[in-house]
Design a protein around this motif. Sequence first.
Motif, PDB file in Angstrom:
ATOM      1  N   TYR A  94       5.320   0.461   1.707  1.00 38.87           N
ATOM      2  CA  TYR A  94       5.371   1.905   1.871  1.00 38.87           C
ATOM      3  C   TYR A  94       4.241   2.371   2.781  1.00 38.87           C
ATOM      4  O   TYR A  94       3.204   1.726   2.880  1.00 38.87           O
ATOM      5  N   ARG A  95       4.461   3.539   3.398  1.00 36.78           N
ATOM      6  CA  ARG A  95       3.391   4.221   4.114  1.00 36.78           C
ATOM      7  C   ARG A  95       3.383   5.688   3.706  1.00 36.78           C
ATOM      8  O   ARG A  95       4.409   6.239   3.300  1.00 36.78           O
ATOM      9  N   ARG A  96       2.214   6.296   3.824  1.00 37.67           N
ATOM     10  CA  ARG A  96       2.112   7.727   3.506  1.00 37.67           C
ATOM     11  C   ARG A  96       2.426   8.555   4.741  1.00 37.67           C
ATOM     12  O   ARG A  96       1.959   8.259   5.842  1.00 37.67           O
ATOM     13  N   ASP A  97       3.230   9.598   4.566  1.00 42.46           N
ATOM     14  CA  ASP A  97       3.522  10.573   5.607  1.00 42.46           C
ATOM     15  C   ASP A  97       3.344  11.956   4.991  1.00 42.46           C
ATOM     16  O   ASP A  97       4.266  12.502   4.388  1.00 42.46           O
ATOM     17  N   ASP A  98       2.116  12.489   5.123  1.00 43.48           N
ATOM     18  CA  ASP A  98       1.756  13.768   4.522  1.00 43.48           C
ATOM     19  C   ASP A  98       1.962  13.703   3.007  1.00 43.48           C
ATOM     20  O   ASP A  98       1.329  12.899   2.327  1.00 43.48           O
ATOM     21  N   LYS A  99       2.908  14.481   2.452  1.00 48.04           N
ATOM     22  CA  LYS A  99       3.112  14.495   1.010  1.00 48.04           C
ATOM     23  C   LYS A  99       4.200  13.526   0.558  1.00 48.04           C
ATOM     24  O   LYS A  99       4.550  13.493  -0.630  1.00 48.04           O
ATOM     25  N   GLN A 100       4.721  12.738   1.488  1.00 45.26           N
ATOM     26  CA  GLN A 100       5.756  11.766   1.143  1.00 45.26           C
ATOM     27  C   GLN A 100       5.217  10.343   1.234  1.00 45.26           C
ATOM     28  O   GLN A 100       4.283  10.070   1.983  1.00 45.26           O
ATOM     29  N   ILE A 101       5.836   9.463   0.468  1.00 38.14           N
ATOM     30  CA  ILE A 101       5.610   8.030   0.616  1.00 38.14           C
ATOM     31  C   ILE A 101       6.940   7.440   1.056  1.00 38.14           C
ATOM     32  O   ILE A 101       7.947   7.566   0.354  1.00 38.14           O
ATOM     33  N   LEU A 102       6.948   6.848   2.234  1.00 37.34           N
ATOM     34  CA  LEU A 102       8.195   6.383   2.833  1.00 37.34           C
ATOM     35  C   LEU A 102       8.280   4.860   2.802  1.00 37.34           C
ATOM     36  O   LEU A 102       7.302   4.179   3.137  1.00 37.34           O
ATOM     37  N   PRO A 103       9.434   4.308   2.410  1.00 37.67           N
ATOM     38  CA  PRO A 103       9.596   2.851   2.447  1.00 37.67           C
ATOM     39  C   PRO A 103       9.733   2.362   3.889  1.00 37.67           C
ATOM     40  O   PRO A 103      10.488   2.939   4.680  1.00 37.67           O
ATOM     41  N   LEU A 104       8.987   1.329   4.211  1.00 33.17           N
ATOM     42  CA  LEU A 104       9.027   0.725   5.545  1.00 33.17           C
ATOM     43  C   LEU A 104       9.841  -0.562   5.563  1.00 33.17           C
ATOM     44  O   LEU A 104      10.506  -0.878   6.551  1.00 33.17           O
ATOM     45  N   LEU A 105       9.730  -1.295   4.496  1.00 35.60           N
ATOM     46  CA  LEU A 105      10.381  -2.608   4.374  1.00 35.60           C
ATOM     47  C   LEU A 105      10.854  -2.709   2.933  1.00 35.60           C
ATOM     48  O   LEU A 105      10.066  -2.474   2.018  1.00 35.60           O
ATOM     49  N   GLU A 106      12.135  -3.038   2.728  1.00 38.94           N
ATOM     50  CA  GLU A 106      12.680  -3.063   1.372  1.00 38.94           C
ATOM     51  C   GLU A 106      13.452  -4.348   1.119  1.00 38.94           C
ATOM     52  O   GLU A 106      14.241  -4.775   1.957  1.00 38.94           O
ATOM     53  N   GLY A 107      13.199  -4.953  -0.054  1.00 38.74           N
ATOM     54  CA  GLY A 107      14.032  -6.057  -0.507  1.00 38.74           C
ATOM     55  C   GLY A 107      13.631  -7.443  -0.049  1.00 38.74           C
ATOM     56  O   GLY A 107      14.422  -8.375  -0.151  1.00 38.74           O
ATOM     57  N   LEU A 108      12.396  -7.625   0.424  1.00 37.65           N
ATOM     58  CA  LEU A 108      11.965  -8.958   0.861  1.00 37.65           C
ATOM     59  C   LEU A 108      11.622  -9.814  -0.363  1.00 37.65           C
ATOM     60  O   LEU A 108      10.711  -9.484  -1.126  1.00 37.65           O
ATOM     61  N   VAL A 109      12.344 -10.914  -0.558  1.00 36.39           N
ATOM     62  CA  VAL A 109      12.045 -11.852  -1.650  1.00 36.39           C
ATOM     63  C   VAL A 109      10.849 -12.698  -1.229  1.00 36.39           C
ATOM     64  O   VAL A 109      10.931 -13.472  -0.273  1.00 36.39           O
ATOM     65  N   VAL A 110       9.711 -12.541  -1.924  1.00 35.81           N
ATOM     66  CA  VAL A 110       8.498 -13.271  -1.555  1.00 35.81           C
ATOM     67  C   VAL A 110       8.273 -14.496  -2.433  1.00 35.81           C
ATOM     68  O   VAL A 110       7.578 -15.436  -2.021  1.00 35.81           O
ATOM     69  N   ASP A 111       8.832 -14.506  -3.635  1.00 42.66           N
ATOM     70  CA  ASP A 111       8.757 -15.684  -4.508  1.00 42.66           C
ATOM     71  C   ASP A 111      10.093 -15.827  -5.219  1.00 42.66           C
ATOM     72  O   ASP A 111      10.671 -14.846  -5.679  1.00 42.66           O
ATOM     73  N   GLU A 112      10.543 -17.084  -5.307  1.00 34.60           N
ATOM     74  CA  GLU A 112      11.804 -17.344  -5.993  1.00 34.60           C
ATOM     75  C   GLU A 112      11.780 -18.768  -6.527  1.00 34.60           C
ATOM     76  O   GLU A 112      11.370 -19.697  -5.841  1.00 34.60           O
ATOM     77  N   SER A 113      12.184 -18.928  -7.773  1.00 29.58           N
ATOM     78  CA  SER A 113      12.321 -20.268  -8.349  1.00 29.58           C
ATOM     79  C   SER A 113      13.616 -20.307  -9.135  1.00 29.58           C
ATOM     80  O   SER A 113      13.964 -19.342  -9.817  1.00 29.58           O
ATOM     81  N   ALA A 114      14.321 -21.424  -9.011  1.00 28.32           N
ATOM     82  CA  ALA A 114      15.617 -21.558  -9.670  1.00 28.32           C
ATOM     83  C   ALA A 114      15.848 -23.018 -10.014  1.00 28.32           C
ATOM     84  O   ALA A 114      15.285 -23.924  -9.398  1.00 28.32           O
TER      85      ALA A 114
END
Length: 195
Positions: A94-114
């Motif tokens: 996320y980044r701040r834009d005045d009174k909003q917090i905006l998502p920049l990057l969504e859904g990146l799987v950084v750890d996974e075990s199966a």
Amino acid sequence: MSITARATPMPGQRDDGTRSYSLDVALLLDDSSWAVASNYKDSALFSDAVALQGLQIDTARYRLNQAERAFGLRVLYSHGSSAAPYEKTVLTLYRRDDKQILPLLEGLVVDESAGEFGWGGECSGHSRILHRTLATGPGQHHGYADLIVRSRELKTEHFKGRDGCGSRDLPASTSTVTLHYDGSRYPIPGSLKGP
């Protein structure tokens, strides 16, 4: 300032056991509950057989340019079956834009075990562990630094030997992907999002 994140179950639960959660992310003035910027989304997170386990704030130095920094939120999921264990951690920036917090990057799987093992507690089966790191790169698009995603995946074979359960690691595989800001967010290839 401090960062807070809260997931709240939405009313009702579907017949298939799926539950959705609203997500509220905010920047607060230190030592107060006054939100100077926030982002709220209904049904932002979902939980089914792979259950939502928790949230973690990621304050790594994701420097977008000389003036702006992003911060991350990691969402933890798990499925505790002994025959088919599964865990994953999903990152949103996320980044701040005045009174909003905006998502920049969504859904990146950084750890996974199966893993997949026999239902009777046998040793035989296979498992894999995936770990990704995210760093800013030297290039820029639309005024924001490129993001470099490095992946390392290790697969393991499990078997029953003469002396009990054994395992053998296969050669690890690695890859690198560069993500470019498109003017509003960093699009992620489906291969980095996972199931």
